[in-house]
Write a protein that holds these residues in place. Structure first.
Motif, PDB file in Angstrom:
ATOM      1  N   LYS A 115      -1.003  14.879 -26.573  1.00 35.38           N
ATOM      2  CA  LYS A 115      -1.140  13.542 -25.964  1.00 35.38           C
ATOM      3  C   LYS A 115      -0.632  13.580 -24.515  1.00 35.38           C
ATOM      4  O   LYS A 115      -1.325  13.127 -23.592  1.00 35.38           O
ATOM      5  CB  LYS A 115      -0.345  12.540 -26.797  1.00 35.38           C
ATOM      6  CG  LYS A 115      -0.322  11.119 -26.279  1.00 35.38           C
ATOM      7  CD  LYS A 115       0.488  10.251 -27.220  1.00 35.38           C
ATOM      8  CE  LYS A 115       0.670   8.845 -26.715  1.00 35.38           C
ATOM      9  NZ  LYS A 115       1.645   8.640 -25.691  1.00 35.38           N
ATOM     10  N   GLU A 119      -2.752  13.179 -20.932  1.00 32.37           N
ATOM     11  CA  GLU A 119      -2.340  12.179 -19.935  1.00 32.37           C
ATOM     12  C   GLU A 119      -2.030  12.854 -18.600  1.00 32.37           C
ATOM     13  O   GLU A 119      -2.343  12.318 -17.549  1.00 32.37           O
ATOM     14  CB  GLU A 119      -1.120  11.402 -20.446  1.00 32.37           C
ATOM     15  CG  GLU A 119      -1.469  10.420 -21.552  1.00 32.37           C
ATOM     16  CD  GLU A 119      -0.258   9.921 -22.312  1.00 32.37           C
ATOM     17  OE1 GLU A 119       0.877  10.336 -21.986  1.00 32.37           O
ATOM     18  OE2 GLU A 119      -0.440   9.123 -23.244  1.00 32.37           O
ATOM     19  N   TYR A 124      -7.446   9.495 -20.286  1.00 32.67           N
ATOM     20  CA  TYR A 124      -6.792   8.388 -20.985  1.00 32.67           C
ATOM     21  C   TYR A 124      -7.694   7.815 -22.071  1.00 32.67           C
ATOM     22  O   TYR A 124      -8.905   7.979 -22.038  1.00 32.67           O
ATOM     23  CB  TYR A 124      -6.426   7.285 -19.981  1.00 32.67           C
ATOM     24  CG  TYR A 124      -5.583   7.765 -18.831  1.00 32.67           C
ATOM     25  CD1 TYR A 124      -6.038   7.660 -17.520  1.00 32.67           C
ATOM     26  CD2 TYR A 124      -4.330   8.348 -19.047  1.00 32.67           C
ATOM     27  CE1 TYR A 124      -5.268   8.106 -16.455  1.00 32.67           C
ATOM     28  CE2 TYR A 124      -3.558   8.803 -17.987  1.00 32.67           C
ATOM     29  CZ  TYR A 124      -4.029   8.683 -16.699  1.00 32.67           C
ATOM     30  OH  TYR A 124      -3.261   9.142 -15.651  1.00 32.67           O
ATOM     31  N   ASN A 125      -7.048   7.120 -23.022  1.00 35.41           N
ATOM     32  CA  ASN A 125      -7.754   6.455 -24.137  1.00 35.41           C
ATOM     33  C   ASN A 125      -8.656   7.412 -24.915  1.00 35.41           C
ATOM     34  O   ASN A 125      -9.736   7.026 -25.365  1.00 35.41           O
ATOM     35  CB  ASN A 125      -8.603   5.280 -23.616  1.00 35.41           C
ATOM     36  CG  ASN A 125      -7.741   4.201 -23.022  1.00 35.41           C
ATOM     37  OD1 ASN A 125      -6.671   3.890 -23.530  1.00 35.41           O
ATOM     38  ND2 ASN A 125      -8.190   3.643 -21.913  1.00 35.41           N
TER      39      ASN A 125
ATOM     40  N   LYS B 136      -3.551   9.342 -29.555  1.00 34.15           N
ATOM     41  CA  LYS B 136      -4.443   8.829 -28.515  1.00 34.15           C
ATOM     42  C   LYS B 136      -3.702   8.830 -27.193  1.00 34.15           C
ATOM     43  O   LYS B 136      -2.565   8.338 -27.110  1.00 34.15           O
ATOM     44  CB  LYS B 136      -4.844   7.402 -28.869  1.00 34.15           C
ATOM     45  CG  LYS B 136      -5.952   6.850 -28.008  1.00 34.15           C
ATOM     46  CD  LYS B 136      -6.414   5.513 -28.514  1.00 34.15           C
ATOM     47  CE  LYS B 136      -7.605   5.032 -27.727  1.00 34.15           C
ATOM     48  NZ  LYS B 136      -8.155   3.791 -28.237  1.00 34.15           N
ATOM     49  N   SER B 137      -4.352   9.398 -26.172  1.00 31.90           N
ATOM     50  CA  SER B 137      -3.716   9.398 -24.850  1.00 31.90           C
ATOM     51  C   SER B 137      -3.785   7.976 -24.293  1.00 31.90           C
ATOM     52  O   SER B 137      -4.776   7.271 -24.480  1.00 31.90           O
ATOM     53  CB  SER B 137      -4.432  10.372 -23.920  1.00 31.90           C
ATOM     54  OG  SER B 137      -5.782  10.014 -23.784  1.00 31.90           O
ATOM     55  N   GLU B 138      -2.715   7.584 -23.621  1.00 32.87           N
ATOM     56  CA  GLU B 138      -2.624   6.200 -23.129  1.00 32.87           C
ATOM     57  C   GLU B 138      -2.597   6.157 -21.620  1.00 32.87           C
ATOM     58  O   GLU B 138      -2.152   7.097 -20.964  1.00 32.87           O
ATOM     59  CB  GLU B 138      -1.354   5.539 -23.673  1.00 32.87           C
ATOM     60  CG  GLU B 138      -1.454   5.193 -25.138  1.00 32.87           C
ATOM     61  CD  GLU B 138      -0.083   5.007 -25.769  1.00 32.87           C
ATOM     62  OE1 GLU B 138       0.925   5.037 -25.023  1.00 32.87           O
ATOM     63  OE2 GLU B 138      -0.011   4.859 -26.988  1.00 32.87           O
ATOM     64  N   GLN B 139      -3.047   5.044 -21.107  1.00 33.05           N
ATOM     65  CA  GLN B 139      -3.003   4.840 -19.655  1.00 33.05           C
ATOM     66  C   GLN B 139      -1.573   4.569 -19.224  1.00 33.05           C
ATOM     67  O   GLN B 139      -0.839   3.912 -19.956  1.00 33.05           O
ATOM     68  CB  GLN B 139      -3.869   3.633 -19.276  1.00 33.05           C
ATOM     69  CG  GLN B 139      -5.250   4.031 -18.883  1.00 33.05           C
ATOM     70  CD  GLN B 139      -6.115   2.841 -18.580  1.00 33.05           C
ATOM     71  OE1 GLN B 139      -5.955   1.769 -19.139  1.00 33.05           O
ATOM     72  NE2 GLN B 139      -7.058   3.023 -17.688  1.00 33.05           N
TER      73      GLN B 139
END
Lengths: 296, 140
Positions: A115, A119, A124-125, B136-139
Motif C-alpha cells: 500500500k 502511494e 492512488y485508490n 487499497k492505496s489512498e490519496q
C-alpha cells in the motif's frame, strides 16, 4: 248431469291454462334474455365497463411481458466487465489443493508495505488482494480481474523465502505483476473466440456451456504453469519499471539487485528452473536495465 | 475425600466464571463476499463453524461484562461476534455490510447454479476470503 260436470271442469281448466300462459315465461326464455348482451350493451357502455375491460387487458399483457422478461433475466450471463474477477477466483478455488493457500502463516506485513509502495509511486485508490501460496509451483502472478476493481495478486511463500526477499523487494515483484495486469497480457493470452458470444449473452432454453469454462481454465493452467509471457511483453514491462523507478535511485537499485537474485536462484535451484520459461529472463532484464555505454 | 474437594472447587469456580459475560443482540449485518465462514475464534486460521453465502443475514452480538457493564472490543474492531441459526462465532468486519448487497449469485442465479459448485468448492471459496490480504492505496 255428467255432461254438465265435464263442461264445467273443462271451463275451469281452460281458464287456468289461459292464466298460466299469460303470467309466466319459461326458465329457458328468461335465461336467453340474460345472455342476450345486445340488450344490455348500451347499459355496459354507459357504465364504462368496456373501457375497464380494455384497460385490464393492457395491464395483463404488461404483467405477462414483465414476467417473461424476468424469467429471461435469470439466464443472463456476466458481461466482460463482470466475468474476470469471478472466473479468476473460480480457478483459484478449483485449484485449491494444488495452490495450497489455506495454510497457517504469520503476518508478513505485505499488505501495508505494498500500500505504501503504491502511494509512493503516486498510484492512488488502487485496491488489491494478495493471496499467499504454500507451493513453489507458481512464483508470482496477477490474475485477470474486472476493470476498476481490486487486482488479484498471488505470491509463493517458498519463493520469497528462497530469495530471502525484503518487503520492498516483494512490493517490486507485485508491482511488476500489477503492470502486467494493467497491460492486459494475461487476459489477451487466455481469451478464446467463443467467449465473444458467451459474455453478456443469455442462455434461456439452452444448457450452460461448461466446456467453454473448462477450456478457459485450461488456458489459465497453460499460461501459469507452461507458457508464461513473451519476450516483447517482458521488455515492455521492464521499460515501464525503469521509467517509474528511476526518480528514486534506491528503489531502482533494489529492483536491479532483485533481478540479480532471481537470476542466481534460477541457475542454481532445480525447483525454479522453469521460472525463465514463464518470465524470460532475469539476465536479459538486467541487460535492458543497464545504462548503455557510449563513447563520447 | 480429596476427589470430592477438587470437584467442589472446580464447580464453584466454573459457576463463578459463567456469570461474568453476557451476550446481547447488536443489530444485523450481511455477508458481502461470494462465500464466507463463521469462525470458532477471532483468528483467520480458526476452525470454521459453518459456511455462509453472500447476502446471508447475521445477527450481530456484543459481549458485555456483567460486573463492569463494558463491551468487549475484538482486535480493535477487526472481528465481529455474530450468530446464524444455532452457530455463534466470529467473522471479520471487512466481510460484512449493513445493507443487503447485490450479490453475484443474485445477478446471475442460473449461471451460478449451473456451475455445479460442490460443498468443498464453497468451503475453499470462503477460505479464499479469509486468506486474502486486502488493501487499497489512498490519496494523501
Amino acid at each position: 248431469m255428467k255432461t254438465l260436470i265435464i263442461f264445467l271442469v273443462g271451463c275451469l281448466f281452460s281458464s287456468s291454462i289461459y292464466c298460466v300462459e299469460e303470467v309466466s315465461e319459461t326458465l329457458l326464455e328468461r335465461n336467453q334474455q340474460l345472455l342476450d348482451f345486445q340488450a344490455i350493451r348500451d347499459v355496459l357502455k354507459s357504465d364504462s365497463l368496456e373501457q375497464s375491460v380494455e384497460t385490464q387487458k393492457v395491464e395483463v399483457q404488461s404483467v405477462k411481458k414483465n414476467r417473461e422478461q424476468g424469467n429471461k433475466m435469470l439466464f443472463q450471463l456476466p458481461s466482460d466487465r463482470e466475468f474476470w474477477s469471478f472466473f479468476s477466483e473460480y480457478w483459484l478455488v478449483k485449484n485449491a489443493p494444488v495452490l495450497k493457500y489455506d495454510f497457517i502463516k504469520p503476518d508478513y506485513g505485505i499488505k501495508e508495505a505494498f500500500k505504501i509502495f503504491l502511494e509512493g509511486l503516486g498510484i492512488y485508490n488502487q485496491g488489491f488482494r494478495i493471496l499467499l501460496l504454500n507451493t513453489p509451483a507458481i512464483s508470482h502472478f496477477a490474475l485477470p480481474s474486472n476493470p476498476n476493481e481490486d487486482v488479484i495478486l498471488i505470491l509463493s511463500v517458498p519463493f520469497i523465502r528462497a530469495l530471502d526477499l525484503s518487503k520492498t523487494e516483494i512490493s517490486l515483484l507485485l508491482f511488476e505483476d500489477y503492470l502486467r495486469s494493467k497491460q492486459g497480457y494475461f487476459k489477451s493470452m487466455a481469451y478464446i473466440p467463443e467467449l465473444e458470444g458467451f459474455l453478456g449473452g443469455n442462455y434461456q432454453g439452452k444448457t450452460l456451456d461448461r466446456e467453454l469454462l473448462a477450456k478457459l481454465s485450461k488456458k489459465y493452467d497453460e499460461i501459469i504453469y507452461d507458457k508464461g509471457f513473451q519476450f516483447q511483453q517482458q521488455f515492455e514491462i521492464t521499460r515501464q519499471m525503469d521509467t517509474r523507478l528511476k526518480p528514486d535511485l534506491n528503489l531502482w537499485n533494489t529492483y536491479f539487485l532483485l533481478n540479480q537474485k532471481i537470476d542466481n536462484l534460477v541457475k542454481r535451484n532445480v525447483l525454479y528452473q522453469k521460472y525463465n520459461q514463464i518470465y524470460p529472463s532475469a539476465e536479459l532484464k538486467m541487460n535492458w536495465l543497464k545504462p548503455k555505454n557510449s563513447v563520447l | 475425600m480429596k476427589t470430592f474437594l477438587a470437584l467442589l472447587c472446580f464447580f464453584s469456580l466454573s459457576s463463578a466464571f459463567a456469570a461474568t459475560v453476557k451476550r446481547e443482540r447488536n443489530g444485523q449485518a450481511y455477508l458481502v463476499n461470494i462465500f464466507g465462514h463463521i469462525h470458532q475464534n477471532p483468528t483467520k486460521s480458526s476452525q470454521s463453524l459453518t459456511t455462509i453465502a453472500c447476502g446471508h443475514p447475521l445477527r450481530l452480538l456484543k459481549e458485555i461484562a456483567v460486573e463492569t457493564k463494558t463491551e468487549t472490543v475484538l482486535f480493535a474492531g477487526e472481528w465481529n461476534l455474530v450468530a446464524s441459526g444455532p452457530y455463534e462465532g466470529y467473522i471479520r468486519q471487512e466481510q460484512l455490510t449493513a445493507k443487503k448487497p447485490e450479490c453475484f449469485q443474485d445477478r446471475f442465479p442460473k449461471f451460478f447454479n449451473d456451475l455445479g459448485l460442490e460443498v468443498t468448492d464453497m468451503f475453499y471459496w470462503g477460505r479464499l476470503y479469509d486468506h486474502y490480504e486486502m488493501g487499497k492505496s489512498e490519496q494523501p
